[in-house]
Design an enzyme around this catalytic site. Structure first.
Site, PDB file in Angstrom:
ATOM      1  N   ASN A 177       0.809  -1.042  -0.149  1.00 53.14           N
ATOM      2  CA  ASN A 177      -0.160   0.197  -0.035  1.00 53.14           C
ATOM      3  C   ASN A 177       0.989   1.155  -0.012  1.00 53.14           C
ATOM      4  OD1 ASN A 177      -2.296   1.389  -0.088  1.00 53.14           O
ATOM      5  ND2 ASN A 177      -3.084   0.841   2.105  1.00 53.14           N
ATOM      6  N   HIS A 188      -9.572   3.912   8.817  1.00 50.42           N
ATOM      7  CA  HIS A 188     -10.025   2.784   8.280  1.00 50.42           C
ATOM      8  C   HIS A 188     -11.532   2.622   8.920  1.00 50.42           C
ATOM      9  CE1 HIS A 188      -6.026   1.720   6.805  1.00 50.42           C
ATOM     10  NE2 HIS A 188      -6.773   0.720   6.186  1.00 50.42           N
TER      11      HIS A 188
END
Length: 474
Positions: free
Chosen positions: A325, A361
């Site tokens: 990522n 998140h």
């Protein structure tokens, strides 16, 4: 009929309809990229903006229906704030708070005990994109000598139009799962600064250059497809529910640890496959152009989101951070970590950056435990490596014995392999009752090791300090 066919196919593939719809949407980016490449590439920027925004909106509608209004609202409010306050600190503050608050409200309203594919997924990608846009416009108003090299590359001198922001927000190759890229990269691409052709004098040589990005893009997608197959096979062999079963608890302790390592590795393939597919689409568009190498060959790694070799051969947790990522990690480094420089401590900056990532998140406790584990593991890893580097005898022994180097590499790889899976348990199971059950089955060994590390570190340092003082006396 479409929903019925998708449902039937998803049941055959043992996946959810939403996941299959998302996967098809990512693959749809390839024909869209080829259509753009052969019709609009290097042409009028306005037509390209309309094309990108239209394709992205249609794909978003197919996936999330009227929930597209959430991303549209965030984009419109961001545009109005920038229009009203320009590239200012006030704009950054309002856009940051509004987009994060909107995202968190979305998480709160739609949250379940599982990781669901819903409108909040592209919304979290968009949130970073819009906050980054505000920062870039702020940096564009500053004198260049006050900007870092990375800030100079993405700073915006002029405010983008609404159409430009819409096309940037709904770019069909990346708005669903990333990768993240700056408005500056998008505008440079659309305005022909990455193009290698002259549309007025189109020759065969220039036609070959037009195709340069297609093979690398499709190749990257092919690798993503392979990882998708590995993910499907791996999670079929070790499904999430197996870690919650009595059969798993009956295995030996070491077998449970290695099972969690393999389970975690296969679960990461889900993200890797999506990123590789999306990156391949962006490469086929030509968006990932990153200059040329020493031999004059074009580089297509401008939006690279995973370094596969480094990921698969990781021997420390920092290898995962540098290889997994990448674009989101770079975004956090540029817009959160470095902007917290006023705190005067790298530890504080790293801690609050990980807090931001956890909040971004979602609201589940598993995210916060996961990023807390990352924080203490990175602290322990860095501290221990510094201690070991100062041991000259140990370093000279390792350098002179290749077999010890190989053994060390194997042990370190096994360590990162197992404990990355360990950290992923709370990230995947999300709610305390479920990840507690898994951690309890392996006696919370990772928590005990890393939470006790500060004491261990102190004892190790005292031991080596005494040893060194005895040598000095001798």
């Amino acid at each position: 009929m479409s929903s019925s066919m998708l449902l039937s196919l998803s049941e055959t593939l043992n996946t959810s309809e939403a996941a299959l719809r998302l996967l098809i949407s990512i693959f749809l980016g390839l024909p869209i990229a080829l259509l753009h490449r052969y019709t609009l590439y290097g042409k009028c920027p306005v037509f390209q903006h309309i094309f990108f925004a239209t394709c992205g909106v249609l794909i978003c509608l197919w996936n999330y229906g009227l929930n597209i209004l959430h991303s549209a609202a965030a984009m419109y409010v961001t545009y109005r704030v920038l229009k009203r306050f320009g590239g200012s600190s006030l704009s950054v503050a309002i856009i940051f708070v509004f987009n994060m608050a909107y995202l968190l409200c979305g998480y709160y309203m739609t949250s379940t005990d599982d990781y669901d594919i819903k409108w909040t997924m592209p919304q979290c990608v968009l949130t970073l994109r819009l906050i980054g846009l505000a920062f870039n416009l702020l940096d564009g108003q500053k004198p260049e000598e006050k900007l870092s090299a990375s800030q100079k590359q993405v700073a915006l001198k002029e405010q983008p139009t609404f159409l430009e922001i819409a096309a940037f927000a709904y770019f069909p190759g990346s708005f669903l799962v990333g990768p993240q890229f700056s408005m500056k990269r998008y505008l440079d691409y659309v305005n022909g600064r990455y193009t290698m052709i002259d549309t007025n004098t189109f020759s065969m040589k220039e036609e070959m250059e037009l195709h340069d990005c297609i093979i690398p893009g499709i190749s990257r997608m092919f690798v993503g497809l392979i990882y998708l197959i590995f993910y499907q096979l791996g999670t079929t062999y070790i499904p999430n529910q197996y870690l919650l079963s009595a059969e798993f608890r009956e295995q030996t302790f070491l077998k449970r640890l290695f099972t969690i390592g393999f389970w975690g590795h296969f679960n990461l393939y889900k993200y890797i496959s999506c990123w590789l597919l999306a990156e391949g689409v962006c490469t086929t568009f030509g968006l990932t152009y990153n200059g040329k190498d020493e031999k004059g060959h074009p580089l297509w790694n401008g939006c690279e989101n995973v370094k596969l070799l480094k990921f698969e051969t990781a021997t420390q947790f920092n290898d995962y951070i540098l290889s997994f990522n990448i674009n989101t990690n770079n975004w956090c480094a540029e817009y959160i970590y470095k902007r917290l420089k006023f705190l005067g401590s790298k530890i504080y900056s790293q801690f609050f950056t990980l807090v931001f990532l956890a909040v971004w998140h979602g609201l589940h406790s598993g995210y916060y435990i996961c990023f807390f584990l990352e924080f203490i593991i990175m602290y322990a890893e860095k501290d221990l490596s510094q201690i070991l580097k100062r041991q000259q005898k140990l370093q000279s022994l390792l350098n002179s014995r290749p077999e010890l180097q190989i053994l060390t590499w194997i042990l370190m790889h096994m360590y990162t392999f197992i404990f990355m899976g360990y950290c992923l348990v709370c990230f995947t199971f999300l709610s305390y009752p479920r990840y507690h059950q898994v951690y309890f089955s392996i006696y919370y060994c990772g928590h005990i090791i890393y939470l006790s590390y500060p004491v261990i570190s102190l004892l190790v340092k005292i031991f080596f300090l005494k040893k060194r003082s005895k040598k000095i006396e001798q």
